[in-house]
Write a protein that holds these residues in place. Structure first.
Motif, short mmCIF file in Angstrom:
data_model
loop_
_atom_site.label_atom_id
_atom_site.label_comp_id
_atom_site.label_asym_id
_atom_site.label_seq_id
_atom_site.Cartn_x
_atom_site.Cartn_y
_atom_site.Cartn_z
N ILE A 90 0.78 -1.19 0.03
CA ILE A 90 0.03 -0.11 -0.12
C ILE A 90 0.96 1.29 0.28
O ILE A 90 0.50 2.23 -0.70
CB ILE A 90 -0.91 0.20 1.28
CG1 ILE A 90 -1.98 -0.96 0.98
CG2 ILE A 90 -1.65 1.37 1.46
CD1 ILE A 90 -3.14 -0.93 1.93
N LEU A 146 0.87 4.23 -3.01
CA LEU A 146 0.29 5.23 -2.59
C LEU A 146 0.11 6.37 -4.00
O LEU A 146 -0.72 7.32 -3.98
CB LEU A 146 0.61 6.02 -1.60
CG LEU A 146 -0.14 5.30 -0.03
CD1 LEU A 146 0.63 6.14 1.04
CD2 LEU A 146 -1.58 5.46 -0.20
N GLU A 184 -12.26 6.63 -0.39
CA GLU A 184 -11.74 7.70 0.46
C GLU A 184 -12.51 8.93 0.42
O GLU A 184 -12.58 9.72 1.31
CB GLU A 184 -10.44 8.23 -0.48
CG GLU A 184 -9.35 7.22 -0.38
CD GLU A 184 -7.83 7.72 -0.64
OE1 GLU A 184 -7.23 7.26 -1.41
OE2 GLU A 184 -7.65 8.76 0.03
N VAL A 238 -0.31 9.20 4.95
CA VAL A 238 -0.75 8.46 6.09
C VAL A 238 -2.36 8.23 6.23
O VAL A 238 -2.79 6.99 6.23
CB VAL A 238 -0.06 8.63 7.36
CG1 VAL A 238 -0.55 7.71 8.55
CG2 VAL A 238 1.27 8.51 7.17
N ALA A 262 -4.62 8.74 3.93
CA ALA A 262 -5.05 8.24 2.85
C ALA A 262 -4.81 6.66 3.14
O ALA A 262 -5.81 5.89 2.51
CB ALA A 262 -4.52 8.79 1.58
N ALA A 263 -3.68 6.25 3.24
CA ALA A 263 -3.44 4.87 3.45
C ALA A 263 -4.07 4.24 4.62
O ALA A 263 -4.79 3.02 4.36
CB ALA A 263 -1.75 4.75 3.79
N ASP A 264 -4.27 4.97 5.63
CA ASP A 264 -5.37 4.46 6.82
C ASP A 264 -6.76 3.96 6.34
O ASP A 264 -7.48 3.24 6.56
CB ASP A 264 -5.37 5.20 8.18
CG ASP A 264 -4.20 5.28 8.84
OD1 ASP A 264 -3.83 5.97 9.59
OD2 ASP A 264 -3.40 4.26 8.37
#
Lengths: 346, 194
Positions: A252, A256, A289, B185, B187-189
């Motif tokens: 991940i 990103l 998101e 971070v 966004a990753a979460d």
């Protein structure tokens, strides 16, 4: 302080000069025009450049927020150039820097003429050209010049308001004429020290504005304490964030860029609910998101990117209803490089 | 010099880094991470963290393109850790000069300085005001030394003026770094939770 009051009144004059000199990244079209306009603006030419910044920096903000297009700034420059000259002369006299050229000696004492702008042209014109110079060499040169030659003028002219301040040096001139304050020592060493001290104080003021919670503090040592704490906290945050990123599944965190790139693409379309997707895989991620951000409305992220005047022209399309999307704003306005990159990867 | 000051002033007046700075940082950082990508499977968490932090630092420093002292010092420090990565990331002209150039360190042997100060202080007669002023100066000096230790390349800055200038710029750049990393971070979460 009275300085800020004074400079607030002339929001236009000093600012374009700053813009020309400092904001190279703006790529101001018609830079030549700027150069020509700069000399008459700095008719005084000996304004204490370092005393000006704190207030002019604020003016920068105002001017850059107000001017949507660069054409308008140039236009406003033209209108402002003439009236700014007498104001600049007055300002120069206030800072009690006397020109090296004899022609200007009479002018600086408070009479306002615009003829004195001519001798300073060469000095000022080279200044925008020197924006790229290494700061260290320049600083060392400056301190040398300071130490070597400062001419003192102890006469107290009636027309002068020079009792208020002593001067900063203009780095363009080989040496600086400094008027001593009333009742102060006038030897070159103390003057050099005083100039240095004022430089340091100006920069400390900037630092105080930057670090949150430093305005109320009196005293250099405590301010320095706060600054050290702030820097340390920022460094610790970086460590923590990089550790968090590393502990996340490696797939991940290294993918990103594709996630963000896809956000790039979709946001560049101006669609805010992520309706239009260009690529299949990031689609799910994008939608999740977005919903995550909508949910985040109640708890806005701790770090929000500025939505200030400078950004408004850029983010203009995006009047976003949700503040939680602030940290997505990074995506808009970036180059079209990313969608292409993503297409290649997928 | 004033160019840098005014540039940083324009940033400090906004109190926060600009969005274009964020984007530039992100791009460079991604570039650095891409370089590291091939070897990512056989690495531990600490290795990855090191690489992430290193590439982030180099990205942050390269934004300044060698105009500031702290950026050069930071790049040099990074080069001692991972020369290859740094060279790859700085594919511009400056890399050689940045990596090779080094300024003389300002080294004061504390014992000698202390001893000479003691001798000087013995001769002077102290008034109350002088004592207070001297103590305040000592305090300030200690703090500035602390600041030099914190800011990369602080030891190479010869005067306080430069130090404060560099600190200004360094703080702004750190802020961009933190902002971008935090957003990633988050966004990753978000991605993980789904």
């Amino acid at each position: 302080m009275d300085l800020s009051g004074r400079f607030g009144a002339r929001s236009g004059d000093g600012v374009p000069f700053r813009e020309a000199a400092a904001l190279e990244s703006l790529h101001i079209g018609g830079g030549e025009e700027f150069r020509q306009m700069v000399p008459p603006e700095n008719a005084g030419g000996f304004t204490a450049l370092l005393e000006l910044p704190p207030t002019q920096a604020v003016e920068l903000l105002h001017s850059s927020s107000s001017s949507a297009s660069q054409a308008t700034t140039l236009h406003s420059l033209g209108t402002l150039s003439f009236p700014s000259n007498p104001l600049l002369m007055e300002r120069a006299s206030r800072f009690s820097v006397i020109a090296t050229d004899n022609q200007q000696n009479g002018n600086v004492s408070g009479e306002t003429t615009t003829t004195s702008s001519v001798p300073s042209n060469e000095h000022i014109k080279t200044e925008p050209a020197e924006t790229e110079t290494c700061d260290q060499a320049a600083v060392e040169k400056q301190s040398n010049r300071c130490g070597k030659r400062k001419e003192l003028d102890k006469k107290v002219k009636s027309s002068t308001k020079k009792k208020n301040k002593s001067s900063e040096e203009n780095e363009k001139l080989p040496y600086v004429h400094v008027r001593a304050r009333r009742g102060q020592a006038t030897d070159s060493h103390s003057l050099a020290e005083r100039a240095r001290r004022e430089k340091i104080n100006a920069r400390m003021k900037l630092l105080q504005e930057l670090v949150p919670g430093c305005d109320k503090i009196q005293g250099t040592a405590l301010v320095l304490d706060e600054i050290i704490n702030h820097v340390q906290s920022l460094q610790r945050q970086v460590e923590m964030l990089s550790m968090r990123l590393a502990s996340v599944n490696p797939r991940i965190d290294f993918n990103l860029d594709t996630i963000l790139a896809s956000e790039n693409g979709s946001l560049m379309d101006g669609s805010f609910n992520g309706a239009t997707m260009q690529l299949a895989w990031p689609l799910q991620v994008m939608e999740t998101e977005q919903s995550y951000h909508h949910r985040q409305l109640q708890q806005p992220p701790s770090q929000q990117w500025p939505f200030d005047g400078l950004n408004q022209p850029v983010w203009g399309r995006e009047e976003n209803q949700d503040h939680g999307n602030d940290h997505n704003n990074l995506m808009v306005g970036s180059t079209s490089l990313h969608p292409n990159q993503v297409k290649m990867e997928l | 010099m004033d160019h840098l000051l005014l540039l940083s002033l324009s940033l400090t007046s906004l109190m926060q880094p600009t969005s274009s700075m964020n984007e530039q940082f992100l791009k460079k950082w991604q570039m650095g991470l891409q370089i590291f990508r091939p070897s990512i499977d056989n690495t531990s968490v600490s290795e990855r963290k090191r690489a992430i932090k290193l590439s982030a630092d180099v990205a942050m420093a390269s934004l300044r393109k060698g105009t500031t002292c702290w950026s050069r010092a930071l790049i040099q420090k990074a080069a001692t850790q991972d020369n290859f990565l740094v060279r790859q990331m700085l594919s511009g002209i400056k890399e050689e000069t940045l990596i090779n150039k080094k300024l003389p360190k300002i080294v004061c042997h504390r014992k000698i300085v202390r001893r000479s100060k003691k001798i000087l202080m013995r001769r002077k007669s102290k008034s109350a005001m002088e004592e207070v002023a001297a103590k305040a100066k000592k305090l300030v000096k200690r703090k500035t030394q602390g600041l030099r230790n914190i800011v990369p390349g602080g030891e190479f800055m010869s005067n306080n003026v430069l130090l404060i200038q560099e600190t200004l710029d360094y703080i702004v750049s750190l802020q961009t770094q933190v902002n971008v990393m935090r957003s990633i971070v988050d966004a990753a979460d978000a991605g993980v939770e789904r």
